[in-house]
Design an enzyme around this catalytic site. Sequence first.
Site, PDB file in Angstrom:
ATOM      1  N   ILE A 136       1.167  -1.350  -0.323  1.00  9.42           N
ATOM      2  CA  ILE A 136      -0.065   0.218   0.041  1.00  9.42           C
ATOM      3  C   ILE A 136       0.950   1.626  -0.015  1.00  9.42           C
ATOM      4  CG2 ILE A 136      -2.183   1.368   1.669  1.00  9.42           C
ATOM      5  CD1 ILE A 136      -2.321  -1.489   2.613  1.00  9.42           C
ATOM      6  N   GLU A 138       4.837   3.741   1.935  1.00  9.58           N
ATOM      7  CA  GLU A 138       6.149   3.756   3.215  1.00  9.58           C
ATOM      8  C   GLU A 138       5.660   3.997   3.279  1.00  9.58           C
ATOM      9  OE1 GLU A 138       8.905   0.627   0.486  1.00  9.58           O
ATOM     10  OE2 GLU A 138       8.441   1.834   3.008  1.00  9.58           O
ATOM     11  N   GLY A 139       6.230   3.972   5.436  1.00 13.74           N
ATOM     12  CA  GLY A 139       5.371   5.350   6.373  1.00 13.74           C
ATOM     13  C   GLY A 139       6.885   5.590   7.241  1.00 13.74           C
ATOM     14  N   GLY A 140       7.099   5.903   8.317  1.00 18.89           N
ATOM     15  CA  GLY A 140       7.963   6.641   8.614  1.00 18.89           C
ATOM     16  C   GLY A 140       8.727   5.136   9.494  1.00 18.89           C
ATOM     17  N   GLY A 142       7.739   1.644   8.581  1.00 26.47           N
ATOM     18  CA  GLY A 142       8.192   0.514   7.317  1.00 26.47           C
ATOM     19  C   GLY A 142       7.046   0.489   6.335  1.00 26.47           C
ATOM     20  N   THR A 143       6.785  -0.820   5.495  1.00 25.48           N
ATOM     21  CA  THR A 143       6.021  -0.357   4.685  1.00 25.48           C
ATOM     22  C   THR A 143       4.989  -1.351   4.736  1.00 25.48           C
ATOM     23  OG1 THR A 143       8.116  -1.768   2.915  1.00 25.48           O
ATOM     24  CG2 THR A 143       6.147  -1.656   1.594  1.00 25.48           C
ATOM     25  N   VAL A 144       3.822  -0.625   4.237  1.00 26.07           N
ATOM     26  CA  VAL A 144       2.611  -1.049   4.992  1.00 26.07           C
ATOM     27  C   VAL A 144       1.431  -2.383   3.794  1.00 26.07           C
ATOM     28  CG1 VAL A 144       0.049  -0.826   5.449  1.00 26.07           C
ATOM     29  CG2 VAL A 144       2.000   1.236   6.037  1.00 26.07           C
ATOM     30  N   LYS A 158       1.312  -3.665   8.604  1.00 27.52           N
ATOM     31  CA  LYS A 158       2.749  -2.527   9.034  1.00 27.52           C
ATOM     32  C   LYS A 158       3.758  -3.448   9.065  1.00 27.52           C
ATOM     33  CE  LYS A 158      -0.007   1.471   9.544  1.00 27.52           C
ATOM     34  NZ  LYS A 158       0.162   3.170  10.363  1.00 27.52           N
ATOM     35  N   ASP A 255       0.575  13.791  16.027  1.00 31.10           N
ATOM     36  CA  ASP A 255       1.029  14.029  14.692  1.00 31.10           C
ATOM     37  C   ASP A 255      -0.984  13.593  13.953  1.00 31.10           C
ATOM     38  OD1 ASP A 255       2.533  14.343  12.630  1.00 31.10           O
ATOM     39  OD2 ASP A 255       2.619  11.813  11.854  1.00 31.10           O
TER      40      ASP A 255
HETATM   41  N1  LIG Z   1      -5.146   0.611   8.089  1.00 35.03           N
HETATM   42  C1  LIG Z   1      -4.316   1.425   6.772  1.00 35.03           C
HETATM   43  N2  LIG Z   1      -5.531   0.772   5.434  1.00 35.03           N
HETATM   44  C2  LIG Z   1      -5.464   1.440   4.293  1.00 35.03           C
HETATM   45  N3  LIG Z   1      -3.941   1.920   3.963  1.00 35.03           N
HETATM   46  C3  LIG Z   1      -3.265   2.344   5.050  1.00 35.03           C
HETATM   47  C4  LIG Z   1      -3.391   2.048   6.669  1.00 35.03           C
HETATM   48  N4  LIG Z   1      -2.415   1.892   7.327  1.00 35.03           N
HETATM   49  C5  LIG Z   1      -1.865   3.475   6.579  1.00 35.03           C
HETATM   50  N5  LIG Z   1      -2.441   2.926   5.086  1.00 35.03           N
HETATM   51  C6  LIG Z   1      -1.523   4.087   3.634  1.00 35.03           C
HETATM   52  O1  LIG Z   1      -0.213   2.553   3.579  1.00 35.03           O
HETATM   53  C7  LIG Z   1       0.770   4.453   3.824  1.00 35.03           C
HETATM   54  C8  LIG Z   1       1.955   4.544   4.206  1.00 35.03           C
HETATM   55  O2  LIG Z   1       0.861   4.663   5.821  1.00 35.03           O
HETATM   56  P1  LIG Z   1       2.153   4.562   7.151  1.00 35.03           P
HETATM   57  O3  LIG Z   1       0.927   5.664   8.126  1.00 35.03           O
HETATM   58  O4  LIG Z   1       2.805   3.840   7.496  1.00 35.03           O
HETATM   59  O5  LIG Z   1       2.741   6.187   6.853  1.00 35.03           O
HETATM   60  P2  LIG Z   1       2.121   7.837   6.665  1.00 35.03           P
HETATM   61  O6  LIG Z   1       1.218   7.750   7.491  1.00 35.03           O
HETATM   62  O7  LIG Z   1       2.325   7.847   5.098  1.00 35.03           O
HETATM   63  O8  LIG Z   1       3.963   8.335   6.762  1.00 35.03           O
HETATM   64  P3  LIG Z   1       4.572   8.286   8.523  1.00 35.03           P
HETATM   65  O9  LIG Z   1       4.595   8.109   8.882  1.00 35.03           O
HETATM   66  O10 LIG Z   1       5.277   9.600   8.116  1.00 35.03           O
HETATM   67  O11 LIG Z   1       3.033   9.527   9.085  1.00 35.03           O
HETATM   68  C9  LIG Z   1      -0.541   5.498   3.249  1.00 35.03           C
HETATM   69  O12 LIG Z   1       0.062   5.308   2.072  1.00 35.03           O
HETATM   70  C10 LIG Z   1      -1.689   4.826   4.196  1.00 35.03           C
HETATM   71  O13 LIG Z   1      -2.905   5.927   3.676  1.00 35.03           O
END
Ligand SMILES: Nc1ncnc2c1ncn2[C@@H]1O[C@H](COP(=O)(O)OP(=O)(O)OP(=O)(O)O)[C@@H](O)[C@H]1O
Length: 453
Positions: A136, A138-140, A142-144, A158, A255
């Site tokens: 889906i 990448e976030g702070g 790791g990978t989702v 996650k 956040d």
């Molecule tokens: N529960 C979820 N259901 C569907 N998509 C999700 C879910 N959690 C995260 N995502 C998607 O996955 C991606 C990465 O999410 P993540 O929360 O790891 O990082 P982020 O919020 O984009 O960045 P940061 O960690 O820097 O705040 C985003 O595009 C987010 O919309």
Amino acid sequence: MKKSPELHKFRTSSQRKEKSHVQYGDAGNSTNRHNLKSHSTLKFIKSATKKVSAIFTIIFLGKRKATSKLAVSDAGRYNYLAREGSSESNYKSFSKFKSFNSFVSSSTSSGQLGTGNFSIEDIYKATEKFSLENKIGEGGFGTVYKGRLEDGCLVAVKRTKKNMQGKHMSEFKNEILTLSKIEHLNLVRLYGYLEHADEQIIIVEYVGNGNLREHLDGIQGNVLEIAERLDIAIDISHAVTYLHMYTDHPIIHRDIKTSNILITEKLRAKVADFGFARLSAEDPGATHISTLVKGTAGYLDPEYVMTFQLTEKSDVYSFGVLLVEMMTGRHPIEPKRPLSERITIRWAMKMLKEGDAILAMDPNLQRSTAANMAVEKVLKLAYQCLAPLRQSRPSMKTCAEVLWGIRKDFREIAISQSSASHHSANFPEKDARKSRRISFEIEDADNYKFISA
Ligand SMILES: Nc1ncnc2c1ncn2[C@@H]1O[C@H](COP(=O)(O)OP(=O)(O)OP(=O)(O)O)[C@@H](O)[C@H]1O
């Protein structure tokens, strides 16, 4: 220590304990649906317990069934029936998890909540071995990945490396701990946690319609109309009110931003990503907790940045930025714009002060008297949220109530407008001029000099 007036509204710790006790012990008040869920969960617990082996050590988080979801009337009344468990032992198990002492070091360990106990095989199956198609983003942390469990339930997985030590490691655990403690219709739920080899994996509720920023950018779905934006803002304010006021200890999200707001198919909001969340001080009399500044540029409370003192009002500030974003469609920082427009809140608040809020309105939004007025009122609320000093900011609960009022007014005006639509269609310029002139005073606009990016 000086007490902020809003904190007096919070329950004392003994009141909070009393609430937990009643909630955990009072399974008899559940609805039939929840009783059914409780029954199946009990069955699940029995079978899960049998599955414990030398390889997998289960950290049982306790059965915490939702007794009901948040119900809010138009008058802004809140009815929260939060979590409860059917037995004292489950509650004890949950408390154990809360302390994090129960994170055992084994090759694989897992904690689960509600839907099932996860093994790494379950997760491989669900995500097709973390296939790229299921990625889906990448976030702070790791990978989702998107995943489908054997029972058909969609989850977001996650995944991050265990070598993320120290600061990141504690953030990761912090996210799990915080998520595991909360249950609310507008908050993304934690389903489970797993440590495997050098990885940590958390399994959360999948919310499949992108995030709010993507919707505002037009990347996802159709343009969100003002009524939908108001509903989403209300959802967020409910979720954050819940974190601030109705969990065992107040939780500051830290956040709040549009990319952390996930959107459901029905265009309602769920607040996600509690990686930065931190439980507030246990002392209900404490006015703040001192902490290193964390958050996202553009959303950070300037008082928090200057003093390192974190309170619920830091979330209120970020929420103010988010409201401006929702009404203008712009990002908090717009580097490519002329200097005077680069910091969106400054630009929008200037427009508001000059009685030209409509000029700050997202060009994608449909103009109407009702919509124009709603945008102006939301910006006025944002102005209060963005007050440089936290004492001047409203509580999140107040924000929710104000938003309810704006939504109610919007509907009433829209209805009366539609009955007069024939007239308005014939005199559009006159109508627009009229709505533009809704003005109000902003007393101390100079304060905005202190608003940091
Ligand atoms: N529960 C979820 N259901 C569907 N998509 C999700 C879910 N959690 C995260 N995502 C998607 O996955 C991606 C990465 O999410 P993540 O929360 O790891 O990082 P982020 O919020 O984009 O960045 P940061 O960690 O820097 O705040 C985003 O595009 C987010 O919309």
